[in-house]
Motif scaffolding. Sequence first.
Motif, PDB file in Angstrom:
ATOM      1  N   SER A 269       0.834  -1.214   0.000  1.00 15.01           N
ATOM      2  CA  SER A 269       0.000   0.000   0.000  1.00 15.01           C
ATOM      3  C   SER A 269       0.861   1.252   0.000  1.00 15.01           C
ATOM      4  N   GLY A 270       1.944   1.224   0.793  1.00 18.00           N
ATOM      5  CA  GLY A 270       2.858   2.362   0.829  1.00 18.00           C
ATOM      6  C   GLY A 270       3.555   2.584  -0.501  1.00 18.00           C
ATOM      7  N   LEU A 271       3.958   1.491  -1.159  1.00 15.48           N
ATOM      8  CA  LEU A 271       4.631   1.598  -2.460  1.00 15.48           C
ATOM      9  C   LEU A 271       3.668   2.100  -3.545  1.00 15.48           C
ATOM     10  N   LEU A 272       2.395   1.695  -3.440  1.00 12.64           N
ATOM     11  CA  LEU A 272       1.387   2.179  -4.394  1.00 12.64           C
ATOM     12  C   LEU A 272       1.157   3.679  -4.216  1.00 12.64           C
ATOM     13  N   LYS A 273       1.118   4.134  -2.965  1.00  8.66           N
ATOM     14  CA  LYS A 273       0.918   5.562  -2.696  1.00  8.66           C
ATOM     15  C   LYS A 273       2.082   6.392  -3.233  1.00  8.66           C
TER      16      LYS A 273
ATOM     17  N   LYS B 135       2.591  -0.450  -9.512  1.00  7.98           N
ATOM     18  CA  LYS B 135       1.191  -0.315  -9.945  1.00  7.98           C
ATOM     19  C   LYS B 135       0.559  -1.691 -10.056  1.00  7.98           C
ATOM     20  N   GLU B 136      -0.776  -1.710  -9.998  1.00 14.16           N
ATOM     21  CA  GLU B 136      -1.537  -2.943 -10.193  1.00 14.16           C
ATOM     22  C   GLU B 136      -1.822  -3.110 -11.676  1.00 14.16           C
ATOM     23  N   VAL B 137      -1.626  -4.338 -12.190  1.00 14.88           N
ATOM     24  CA  VAL B 137      -1.704  -4.549 -13.643  1.00 14.88           C
ATOM     25  C   VAL B 137      -2.572  -5.761 -14.013  1.00 14.88           C
ATOM     26  N   GLY B 138      -3.755  -5.830 -13.451  1.00 13.39           N
ATOM     27  CA  GLY B 138      -4.656  -6.917 -13.832  1.00 13.39           C
ATOM     28  C   GLY B 138      -4.575  -8.101 -12.881  1.00 13.39           C
ATOM     29  N   SER B 139      -5.162  -9.215 -13.306  1.00 11.40           N
ATOM     30  CA  SER B 139      -5.310 -10.381 -12.442  1.00 11.40           C
ATOM     31  C   SER B 139      -4.493 -11.567 -12.931  1.00 11.40           C
ATOM     32  N   GLY B 140      -4.063 -12.387 -11.965  1.00 13.92           N
ATOM     33  CA  GLY B 140      -3.366 -13.621 -12.275  1.00 13.92           C
ATOM     34  C   GLY B 140      -4.300 -14.810 -12.241  1.00 13.92           C
ATOM     35  N   GLU B 141      -3.729 -15.996 -12.356  1.00 11.34           N
ATOM     36  CA  GLU B 141      -4.526 -17.222 -12.319  1.00 11.34           C
ATOM     37  C   GLU B 141      -4.991 -17.508 -10.896  1.00 11.34           C
ATOM     38  N   SER B 142      -6.274 -17.925 -10.769  1.00  9.78           N
ATOM     39  CA  SER B 142      -6.831 -18.249  -9.461  1.00  9.78           C
ATOM     40  C   SER B 142      -6.436 -19.659  -9.052  1.00  9.78           C
ATOM     41  N   SER B 143      -6.179 -19.837  -7.747  1.00  8.62           N
ATOM     42  CA  SER B 143      -5.898 -21.173  -7.223  1.00  8.62           C
ATOM     43  C   SER B 143      -7.078 -21.713  -6.430  1.00  8.62           C
ATOM     44  N   GLY B 144      -8.265 -21.173  -6.689  1.00  9.58           N
ATOM     45  CA  GLY B 144      -9.482 -21.642  -6.033  1.00  9.58           C
ATOM     46  C   GLY B 144     -10.378 -20.523  -5.548  1.00  9.58           C
ATOM     47  N   GLY B 145      -9.806 -19.386  -5.195  1.00  8.94           N
ATOM     48  CA  GLY B 145     -10.598 -18.248  -4.729  1.00  8.94           C
ATOM     49  C   GLY B 145     -10.645 -17.143  -5.769  1.00  8.94           C
ATOM     50  N   ARG B 146     -10.619 -15.900  -5.267  1.00  5.47           N
ATOM     51  CA  ARG B 146     -10.602 -14.753  -6.188  1.00  5.47           C
ATOM     52  C   ARG B 146      -9.275 -14.687  -6.919  1.00  5.47           C
ATOM     53  N   LYS B 147      -9.298 -14.167  -8.121  1.00  3.29           N
ATOM     54  CA  LYS B 147      -8.052 -14.005  -8.885  1.00  3.29           C
ATOM     55  C   LYS B 147      -7.164 -12.957  -8.211  1.00  3.29           C
ATOM     56  N   PRO B 148      -5.891 -13.262  -8.046  1.00  2.93           N
ATOM     57  CA  PRO B 148      -4.990 -12.300  -7.379  1.00  2.93           C
ATOM     58  C   PRO B 148      -4.673 -11.113  -8.285  1.00  2.93           C
ATOM     59  N   ILE B 149      -4.528  -9.930  -7.683  1.00  2.00           N
ATOM     60  CA  ILE B 149      -4.121  -8.732  -8.428  1.00  2.00           C
ATOM     61  C   ILE B 149      -2.592  -8.732  -8.538  1.00  2.00           C
ATOM     62  N   LEU B 150      -2.104  -8.497  -9.743  1.00  2.00           N
ATOM     63  CA  LEU B 150      -0.661  -8.534  -9.996  1.00  2.00           C
ATOM     64  C   LEU B 150      -0.032  -7.143  -9.862  1.00  2.00           C
ATOM     65  N   LEU B 151       1.242  -7.128  -9.466  1.00  2.00           N
ATOM     66  CA  LEU B 151       1.982  -5.889  -9.242  1.00  2.00           C
ATOM     67  C   LEU B 151       3.244  -5.854 -10.089  1.00  2.00           C
ATOM     68  N   GLU B 152       3.595  -4.653 -10.578  1.00  2.00           N
ATOM     69  CA  GLU B 152       4.873  -4.466 -11.263  1.00  2.00           C
ATOM     70  C   GLU B 152       5.363  -3.044 -11.035  1.00  2.00           C
ATOM     71  N   LEU B 153       6.627  -2.790 -11.393  1.00  3.27           N
ATOM     72  CA  LEU B 153       7.170  -1.440 -11.263  1.00  3.27           C
ATOM     73  C   LEU B 153       6.387  -0.455 -12.118  1.00  3.27           C
ATOM     74  N   ASN B 154       6.257   0.751 -11.609  1.00  3.43           N
ATOM     75  CA  ASN B 154       5.484   1.776 -12.309  1.00  3.43           C
ATOM     76  C   ASN B 154       6.421   2.675 -13.110  1.00  3.43           C
ATOM     77  N   SER B 155       7.019   2.101 -14.143  1.00  2.77           N
ATOM     78  CA  SER B 155       8.072   2.819 -14.868  1.00  2.77           C
ATOM     79  C   SER B 155       7.557   4.041 -15.627  1.00  2.77           C
ATOM     80  N   SER B 156       6.278   4.106 -15.900  1.00  2.23           N
ATOM     81  CA  SER B 156       5.736   5.248 -16.653  1.00  2.23           C
ATOM     82  C   SER B 156       5.468   6.475 -15.779  1.00  2.23           C
ATOM     83  N   GLU B 157       5.584   6.321 -14.470  1.00  3.84           N
ATOM     84  CA  GLU B 157       5.281   7.432 -13.560  1.00  3.84           C
ATOM     85  C   GLU B 157       6.494   7.913 -12.785  1.00  3.84           C
ATOM     86  N   ILE B 158       7.554   7.126 -12.793  1.00  2.01           N
ATOM     87  CA  ILE B 158       8.746   7.465 -12.000  1.00  2.01           C
ATOM     88  C   ILE B 158       9.941   7.609 -12.932  1.00  2.01           C
TER      89      ILE B 158
END
Length: 399
Positions: free
Chosen positions: A50-54, A59-82
């Motif tokens: 949360s601190g790194l997102l602020k 940044k969050e970049v969509g969803s990954g594969e689910s292992s039974g529950g909700r699909k996980p949100i994926l994270l990557e470096l925010n190279s377009s903003e920094i």
Amino acid sequence: MNYNRADKKLIKKINTVSILKIIRERGPISRADISKMIGLNPATVSSNVSGLLKRKLIKEVGSGESSGGRKPILLELNSSEIYVIGVDMGIKKVSAGLIDIDGSIIQKVTLQYPEKAKQENVLETIKESIYEVVKKEDDDFNKIIGIGMGIHGIVDIEKGLLSYAPAFDCHDVDIVSIFKNEFKTPVIIDNDVRVMALGEKWFGKAKEAQNFVLLNIGTGIGAGIYLNGKLYRGNNFGAGEIGHVSISDKKIKCKCGEYGCFEAIASGTGIVTRFIEELKQGSSSSILNRIDVFHITSEEIYKEALRGDKLSIQILKETGNYIGAGISMLINILNPEMILIAGGVSKAGKFIFEGVQRAVSKKSINNNLKFLYIGETDLKENAGIVGAATLIIKDIFSV
């Protein structure tokens, strides 16, 4: 209690840096996978993310594969903003680049110093290059998290000083304060060749190397040295001045005052000096059909060699032998796994590298040649600005 608060703050920073490194190396990646990889509980990971997102570092970049529950949100470096500004201060010119945190160049500007530039001219030209590179991208400084600078000469990184720059006769210039006050952003500096080595370690050919040397051969000659995975600066930040080691009995005076120095003989300036000396002794060259003797440069000599001029080819081949002699000293002393050659002179590799290999084979200890790679850098002419930017980028990923 003060110690406890300090410990908690340090632990949080260590956790944050660890998470950021994982996202850089493995992203896109989910919070759950980060938790598994570094052994932190999910709540700690979520809090740090949360601190790194602020801070817009990731940044969050969509969803990954689910292992039974909700699909996980994926994270990557925010190279377009920094973005980071990287500055490569040469002897005759300065280059500034707008670099993202993946090490990619968004924009680049190169400006020449005025004739017979003094300290104030050089500093003003560097400032102008920074303003120009940001203006070219039609952006402001809001996305820029710092300025990294590769500085010609001996640099005291702890005090932020340019201790001595022989080309401009600069002594104890407070570079960090000057540019921090001008641009109101963090500034980190180091020697120009060392930052080139840093850039190759992070984004170039030396990512996996623990012991390597980057040899920069341009107007001058210097080396950036990595030992056991760490950039080596020396006791007083003077490591890497290989240009001022004697490699020849030729009576060519170096700007340091001595004769026969590696830099005086094999740099771009040295190539021109030896070429003109041959002309004075009666050698002929077709280069004089194009330009007069006062406008001969190492680049023009290279161009003439491509046209088949015998004297130009001879001088460049001899340069390869001299460079090989200098490299053999590095090989015998440091026993590196890799030597990378950067700078303008390396562009003449067609004429130079055969002599380099021959001299290295002749003058180096055979054991030290096993598994040794010698070749050009990946970042080539951008090694300076990318390496300088890496000073700031590395700081983000360090405790």
